[in-house]
Design a protein around this motif. Structure first.
Motif, mmCIF file in Angstrom:
data_model
loop_
_atom_site.group_PDB
_atom_site.id
_atom_site.type_symbol
_atom_site.label_atom_id
_atom_site.label_comp_id
_atom_site.label_asym_id
_atom_site.label_seq_id
_atom_site.Cartn_x
_atom_site.Cartn_y
_atom_site.Cartn_z
ATOM 1 N N GLN A 22 53.553 12.526 6.015
ATOM 2 C CA GLN A 22 53.884 11.398 5.140
ATOM 3 C C GLN A 22 52.636 10.878 4.435
ATOM 4 N N ASN A 23 51.546 10.790 5.190
ATOM 5 C CA ASN A 23 50.296 10.315 4.589
ATOM 6 C C ASN A 23 49.816 11.260 3.487
ATOM 7 N N LEU A 24 49.864 12.562 3.760
ATOM 8 C CA LEU A 24 49.434 13.546 2.766
ATOM 9 C C LEU A 24 50.270 13.442 1.493
ATOM 10 N N ARG A 25 51.569 13.283 1.639
ATOM 11 C CA ARG A 25 52.433 13.203 0.459
ATOM 12 C C ARG A 25 52.189 11.918 -0.317
ATOM 13 N N SER A 26 51.582 10.932 0.356
ATOM 14 C CA SER A 26 51.262 9.677 -0.327
ATOM 15 C C SER A 26 49.883 9.715 -0.984
ATOM 16 N N GLY A 27 49.222 10.866 -0.909
ATOM 17 C CA GLY A 27 47.937 11.024 -1.570
ATOM 18 C C GLY A 27 46.732 10.697 -0.726
ATOM 19 N N VAL A 28 46.884 10.547 0.591
ATOM 20 C CA VAL A 28 45.758 10.235 1.473
ATOM 21 C C VAL A 28 44.970 11.514 1.761
ATOM 22 N N GLU A 29 43.638 11.407 1.772
ATOM 23 C CA GLU A 29 42.763 12.545 2.062
ATOM 24 C C GLU A 29 43.034 13.055 3.481
ATOM 25 N N ILE A 30 42.830 14.371 3.723
ATOM 26 C CA ILE A 30 43.270 15.019 4.960
ATOM 27 C C ILE A 30 42.711 14.348 6.212
ATOM 28 N N HIS A 31 41.385 14.194 6.302
ATOM 29 C CA HIS A 31 40.796 13.635 7.515
ATOM 30 C C HIS A 31 41.190 12.175 7.716
ATOM 31 N N GLU A 32 41.282 11.443 6.615
ATOM 32 C CA GLU A 32 41.735 10.052 6.709
ATOM 33 C C GLU A 32 43.195 10.002 7.162
ATOM 34 N N SER A 33 43.979 10.933 6.641
ATOM 35 C CA SER A 33 45.391 10.998 7.015
ATOM 36 C C SER A 33 45.545 11.292 8.510
#
Length: 820
Positions: free
Chosen positions: A320-331
């Motif tokens: 969900q985080n990735l699809r919202s545009g969050v960077e991988i490690h932050e996600s």
């Protein structure tokens, strides 16, 4: 907690290969410990303090031979004809070979034993005829003249005649007690051999059991079928084909949900690593701790189920985080801090419930709970460390190809379908009534539940254990599968004749009880004041009549204590199983009360509400009762028995209800946590209570549905396990999880929350002030990060908020109709 887990997740993601290597090293060390220190598993259970255990300890000290482990070999002709002399000889030779196996103290030849019985009866009959003449001569005073004339052998005196008469009486009384007891069936087509081991039953080495069976099988006697009792043939393997099928189904469900092979494989991989570590670590203790075969299997079952589910929760939040545009490690960090926090708390509830099994005071149950809790703990640690590391390694491959391309292009255009208000919210009262009615109806069979431990009749119909049980049942009677040992402790000053008389007196009184088929007195041994009687009931070891018989035999003891200063006790596996079942039944209410108290305290802490924990606990009780009701219907009543491989219905595994309480409580709280935290999050952020219910339910139901199906699939794989004790356990847990997730958590609970409205979140102000903030929802992370909403994320949020719009419109329409 959320911040700590966020930092842990990011650290694991940045040092992925270090974390992966560390876990592989832990797995290698655990496997090495198992190979070095692992011992044997047992199919027997002990509870210190019970009468059977006290007698077993006494027999071990005073009559070690009476406490030896045993097994039964059943020979039968394939065409039902009488054994030929050649077959008898080959069977005897094979049994001699089995007797040479290390660890075996004796193997009986059934044909020789049967001949000895018949010879003994013949000697008694012949002796009775000769003794009658001597008695007449003694009573008439002509005995000395008869000796002098040579009509009677020299050395015969009135005293010797008295002695012979007493011996003959003892022999005849013993034969009368034994009745039709034998080792070869009346038609001569079936024979039973008993194998005695040097070690006690729980300590028999598997190599010795296999050695006995190999010696018999290698003989390959033409026209003779051989079957082995559970004590010999019980497999101690902890993983079989059924469990593999359950894993495959779980992987398929993951693939359907995630639409990527990498995503489907990752939770299964982490779960396998977790159970590998937990199972081998637990088994490494089996060399110093008596461990039942079911103990590591329970840890394996639970570790697989929660391991896959917990990893899925973090993985799903990361996607969900990735699809919202969050960077991988932050996600990964955010997913670990939010979903990971919920996993830690949920896992903690399961661990507490399982460790609390120790309060039952039953050592083997406490050990089972400890091993299972350790498996869950490892699953939690894997989820918050290894899962973030693997997510970092796989990168965007955790998403379907289409989504990866959209992210690489710098925008996310995932369509979010318009979601209807769930039926549970639209018709809450009807939902609560219907759902509760279904669960109550399923729970009705639990009122007739009987507890016991499995015997050969519980094994699969095609197994040698089941065949041995059935053949003995049909040819010698059901009770021959579960004879019991009666121990008579008499005063040390009694003479041998007096002790014999007391032994037979007890045996004759027992023979007069209902449900007794044979009583076999054992020869008295020097150096002890214990007399043994083997009692063969008419009924099988798991039959209620056998339990009644044990109680009636024990009830004889007070009379003998007052008249003969002697005591009468019952030992043996059958009596031990009855005692264990009773102790477990007595411990269940206390344990259930402790679990409910724990659930209320923990949920008050998480949800900061009094009503939500009460709803959660009542729902757990409903799903628990329904799950146990279904268990009774299938395994005790035999409904749909053919579908689930139930050959002969019988009592429910004695410790299963207690285990179901602990395990289902923990898993129910998992789903409660993942659904209700979304509701609370929406409520505290200002949404009306009805809207909050919808948002929490819609936001969590997909992942909870998938998680419940996965967990049910894993548990269902154990329904067809090779271990008789595991099959009902797999069924009970699978049905319990299914009912709790879909009927209680996704249906009744949101309906009740809707009916209660704002009252569901009521908490006294004084309690609100003193409760710590555990931050399961990860609010602190959201406040700290305060991300700028991207256009794509805004589109997704607006689409999700269409749910709010629909609910608001529905509420407005309701108010308008009320005003009119």
């Amino acid at each position: 907690m959320a911040k700590l887990l966020y930092r842990l997740g990011r650290a694991a993601a940045h040092r992925a290969w270090l974390v992966i290597t560390a876990w592989l090293a832990i797995l290698a060390l655990s496997v090495g410990a198992f190979l070095t220190f692992g011992g044997t598993l047992s199919s027997q259970f002990e509870i210190p303090g019970t009468e059977t255990q006290r007698l077993a300890d006494q027999l071990s000290d005073e009559l070690p031979s009476a406490n030896e482990g045993v097994g039964t070999i059943v020979f039968s002709t394939e065409d039902g004809s009488e054994f030929t002399d050649a077959q008898k000889k080959e069977i005897g030779d094979a049994l001699n070979q089995a007797g040479e196996v290390s660890g075996v103290s004796a193997v009986s030849n059934p044909f020789q034993a049967q001949d000895d019985l018949e010879s003994q009866q013949q000697q008694i009959d012949d002796g009775a005829g000769q003794l009658d003449q001597l008695i007449q001569l003694r009573d008439s005073g002509q005995l000395e003249a008869a000796v002098a004339s040579g009509a009677v052998p020299e050395g015969v005196t009135p005293e010797s005649v008295d002695q012979q008469e007493a011996q003959l009486e003892v022999g005849q009384r013993s034969m009368d007690l034994m009745g039709d007891y034998g080792f070869v069936s009346p038609d001569g087509s079936t024979a039973i051999s008993t194998v005695n081991f040097h070690a006690a039953q729980p300590e028999i080495e598997p190599e010795d059991q296999k050695g006995v069976m190999s010696a018999i099988d290698d003989a390959d006697i033409d026209g003779v079928q051989v079957n082995y009792s559970t004590e010999l043939a019980q497999s101690m393997e902890i993983f079989g084909a059924g469990e593999v099928v359950g894993l495959i189904v779980a992987a398929i469900v993951l693939f359907i949900m995630l639409r990527t092979f990498v995503g489907a494989a990752l939770p299964v991989l982490t779960a396998l690593v977790g159970v590998g570590v937990a199972a081998t670590a637990a088994l490494s203790l089996s060399g110093v701790v008596q461990m039942a075969s079911v103990t590591p299997v329970l840890g394996l079952m639970l570790g697989l189920a929660v391991g896959i589910d917990y990893s899925l929760f973090v993985l799903n939040r990361h996607r969900q985080n990735l699809r919202s545009g969050v960077e991988i490690h932050e996600s990964i960090g955010l997913a670990t801090g939010t979903a990971g926090a919920a996993v830690v708390f949920a896992g903690t509830t399961v661990v507490i419930a399982l460790v609390a099994l120790g309060i039952s005071g039953i050592p083997f149950l406490g050990l089972m709970g400890g091993v299972a809790a350790f498996s869950v703990l490892v699953a939690v640690l894997i989820t918050i460390t290894l899962t973030p590391a693997l997510l970092s390694v796989v990168g965007l491959r955790i998403l379907p190809k289409k989504h990866r391309e959209q992210i690489r292009a710098g925008h996310v255009v995932e369509e979010v379908a318009h979601v209807k208000t769930p039926r549970a919210v639209r018709h809450p009262l009807l939902t609560v009534i219907a759902g509760s009615a279904v669960l109550i109806l399923l729970a009705i069979p639990v009122l007739s539940m009987r507890l016991g431990l499995p015997d050969g009749s519980s094994e699969p119909a095609d197994s040698t254990q089941y065949q041995a049980y059935q053949i003995v049942d049909e040819t010698f009677g059901a009770g021959r599968n579960g004879p019991m040992t009666v121990v008579v402790e008499y005063p040390e000053e009694l003479s041998e004749a007096e002790a014999n008389d007391l032994q037979l007196k007890v045996g004759e009184e027992i023979a007069g009880l209902d449900d007794v088929k044979n009583v076999v007195p054992a020869p008295l041994e020097d150096g002890t004041n214990l007399a043994l009687l083997q009692v063969v009931p008419e009924s099988g070891p798991a039959d209620p009549a056998t339990e009644t018989l044990v109680d009636e035999i024990r009830a004889l003891s007070p009379d003998y204590q007052s008249s003969d200063d002697a005591s009468v006790g019952v030992a043996g596996t059958t009596a031990a199983n009855i005692d264990i079942s009773q102790v477990l039944a007595d411990a269940l209410p206390l344990y259930l009360g402790v679990v409910i108290a724990i659930s209320l305290l923990l949920l008050i802490l998480v949800f900061r509400s009094i009503v939500v924990p009460v709803i959660a606990s009542l729902g757990f009780l409903l799903s628990l009762a329904a799950g146990m009701g279904a268990l009774v219907a299938v395994y005790q009543w035999g409904w749909l028995g053919g579908l689930f491989g139930v050959s002969d219905p019988g009592p429910i595994l004695s410790f299963l209800p207690t285990l179901m309480v602990g395990i289902l409580f923990g898993l129910a709280m998992d789903y409660q946590l993942f659904i209700a935290t979304g509701m609370r999050e929406a409520y505290v952020h200002g949404h009306p209570s009805r809207v909050a219910v919808v948002r929490g339910l819609v936001g969590a139901r997909a992942v909870v549905t998938a998680a419940a199906i996965i967990m049910t699939s894993v548990f269902s794989g154990f329904i067809f396990s090779h271990l008789a004790m595991i099959r009902p356990m797999g069924f009970g847990l699978a049905v319990g999880v299914l009912l709790d997730a879909f009927v209680v958590r996704l249906t009744i609970m949101p309906a009740l929350m809707t009916l209660l409205g704002d009252k569901a979140w009521w908490l006294p102000k004084w309690l609100d002030r003193i409760l710590p903030n555990v931050d399961v929802e990860g609010d602190s992370l959201r406040k700290d990060s305060a991300p700028v909403e991207s256009p794509d994320a805004k589109l997704e949020r607006e689409a999700r908020e269409s749910v709010d719009t629909e609910v608001a419109a529905a509420l407005a329409g309701k108010r308008s109709r009320s005003a009119r």
